[in-house]
Scaffold this motif. Structure first.
Motif, PDB file in Angstrom:
ATOM      1  N   GLY A  26     -43.531 -12.603 -47.670  1.00 18.46           N
ATOM      2  CA  GLY A  26     -43.531 -14.059 -47.613  1.00 18.46           C
ATOM      3  C   GLY A  26     -43.986 -14.670 -46.310  1.00 18.46           C
ATOM      4  N   GLY A  27     -43.856 -13.944 -45.224  1.00 13.08           N
ATOM      5  CA  GLY A  27     -44.177 -14.495 -43.916  1.00 13.08           C
ATOM      6  C   GLY A  27     -45.567 -15.088 -43.776  1.00 13.08           C
ATOM      7  N   PRO A  28     -46.617 -14.363 -44.164  1.00 15.01           N
ATOM      8  CA  PRO A  28     -47.968 -14.919 -43.995  1.00 15.01           C
ATOM      9  C   PRO A  28     -48.200 -16.209 -44.778  1.00 15.01           C
ATOM     10  N   VAL A 111     -42.659 -10.014 -38.348  1.00 13.08           N
ATOM     11  CA  VAL A 111     -42.597 -11.443 -38.058  1.00 13.08           C
ATOM     12  C   VAL A 111     -43.373 -11.801 -36.790  1.00 13.08           C
ATOM     13  N   SER A 112     -43.669 -10.821 -35.972  1.00 16.03           N
ATOM     14  CA  SER A 112     -44.441 -11.104 -34.753  1.00 16.03           C
ATOM     15  C   SER A 112     -45.857 -11.562 -35.071  1.00 16.03           C
ATOM     16  N   ALA A 113     -46.288 -11.396 -36.313  1.00 13.94           N
ATOM     17  CA  ALA A 113     -47.613 -11.867 -36.718  1.00 13.94           C
ATOM     18  C   ALA A 113     -47.617 -13.370 -37.003  1.00 13.94           C
ATOM     19  N   ASN A 114     -46.460 -13.990 -37.052  1.00 17.07           N
ATOM     20  CA  ASN A 114     -46.357 -15.417 -37.359  1.00 17.07           C
ATOM     21  C   ASN A 114     -46.905 -16.248 -36.202  1.00 17.07           C
ATOM     22  N   SER A 115     -47.871 -17.101 -36.506  1.00 19.00           N
ATOM     23  CA  SER A 115     -48.550 -17.867 -35.453  1.00 19.00           C
ATOM     24  C   SER A 115     -47.624 -18.858 -34.756  1.00 19.00           C
ATOM     25  N   ARG A 136     -51.149  -9.847 -24.188  1.00 17.22           N
ATOM     26  CA  ARG A 136     -51.804  -8.572 -23.937  1.00 17.22           C
ATOM     27  C   ARG A 136     -52.133  -7.804 -25.205  1.00 17.22           C
ATOM     28  N   TYR A 137     -51.316  -7.956 -26.207  1.00 16.17           N
ATOM     29  CA  TYR A 137     -51.466  -7.163 -27.416  1.00 16.17           C
ATOM     30  C   TYR A 137     -51.781  -8.012 -28.638  1.00 16.17           C
ATOM     31  N   LYS A 138     -52.611  -9.023 -28.440  1.00 18.16           N
ATOM     32  CA  LYS A 138     -52.965  -9.936 -29.523  1.00 18.16           C
ATOM     33  C   LYS A 138     -53.489  -9.209 -30.751  1.00 18.16           C
ATOM     34  N   ARG A 142     -52.064  -8.943 -35.090  1.00 21.44           N
ATOM     35  CA  ARG A 142     -52.810  -9.191 -36.326  1.00 21.44           C
ATOM     36  C   ARG A 142     -52.550  -8.085 -37.336  1.00 21.44           C
ATOM     37  N   GLN A 143     -52.197  -6.908 -36.872  1.00 14.96           N
ATOM     38  CA  GLN A 143     -51.956  -5.756 -37.735  1.00 14.96           C
ATOM     39  C   GLN A 143     -50.514  -5.725 -38.251  1.00 14.96           C
ATOM     40  N   CYS A 144     -49.638  -6.552 -37.720  1.00 15.89           N
ATOM     41  CA  CYS A 144     -48.212  -6.453 -38.028  1.00 15.89           C
ATOM     42  C   CYS A 144     -47.797  -7.348 -39.197  1.00 15.89           C
ATOM     43  N   GLY A 145     -48.457  -7.216 -40.313  1.00 15.00           N
ATOM     44  CA  GLY A 145     -48.068  -7.977 -41.494  1.00 15.00           C
ATOM     45  C   GLY A 145     -46.766  -7.501 -42.089  1.00 15.00           C
TER      46      GLY A 145
END
Length: 153
Positions: A26-28, A111-115, A136-138, A142-145
């Motif tokens: 659901g997060g994305p 959840v770290s992928a949440n903008s 640093r790890y942008k 993007r990979q952490c869905g």
């Protein structure tokens, strides 16, 4: 230091998405819809001891709002939920920085992928004048869905 007392934040995102007929995870989708809405629904602030988290009260309030008020826009529910849980994360992180003197903070997991969450952590970084690992790890974020994929990185 602190832990979740009930639902993990990602689990809360997934449960809120499910009751709103959004896809899993659901997060994305909540992140995307919240950009089209306003955080104009008052949701409860959780009160936990120490640096612990509790997201079940916020999740339940969203579920009740969704069921009882059919005229509310889905986008506004998403924005309000996302803002409420992010405020909890930021508040406890700020407390931990102040209490323990941390100089770096890493945001990890699905959840770290949440903008919105990342943007709020960047604001906290600027206010506290501390570096953190977000910028640093942008590409990693993007990979952490989901947690499984993130933990494999």
């Amino acid at each position: 230091m602190g832990r979740t007392k009930d639902d993990a934040i990602g689990e809360a995102f997934d449960k809120v998405a499910r009751i709103m007929n959004l896809p899993y995870p659901g997060g994305p989708k909540i992140d995307k819809l919240s950009k089209e809405g306003e955080a104009n629904i008052e949701l409860p602030k959780t009160h936990t001891d120490g640096l612990n988290f509790s997201f079940s009260g916020i999740k339940t309030a969203v579920i009740n709002t969704n069921h009882n008020k059919k005229d509310i826009k889905k986008e506004d529910i998403c924005a309000s939920f996302q803002t409420a849980v992010t405020n909890e994360l930021i508040e406890n992180t700020r407390k931990a920085i102040d209490q323990y003197g941390f100089k770096k903070v890493a945001l990890a997991g699905g959840v770290s992928a949440n903008s919105y969450i990342r943007a709020e952590f960047q604001k906290l970084r600027r206010r506290k004048k501390h570096r953190n690992l977000l910028s640093r790890y942008k590409t990693m974020y993007r990979q952490c869905g989901n947690d499984r994929k993130c933990s494999l990185l």
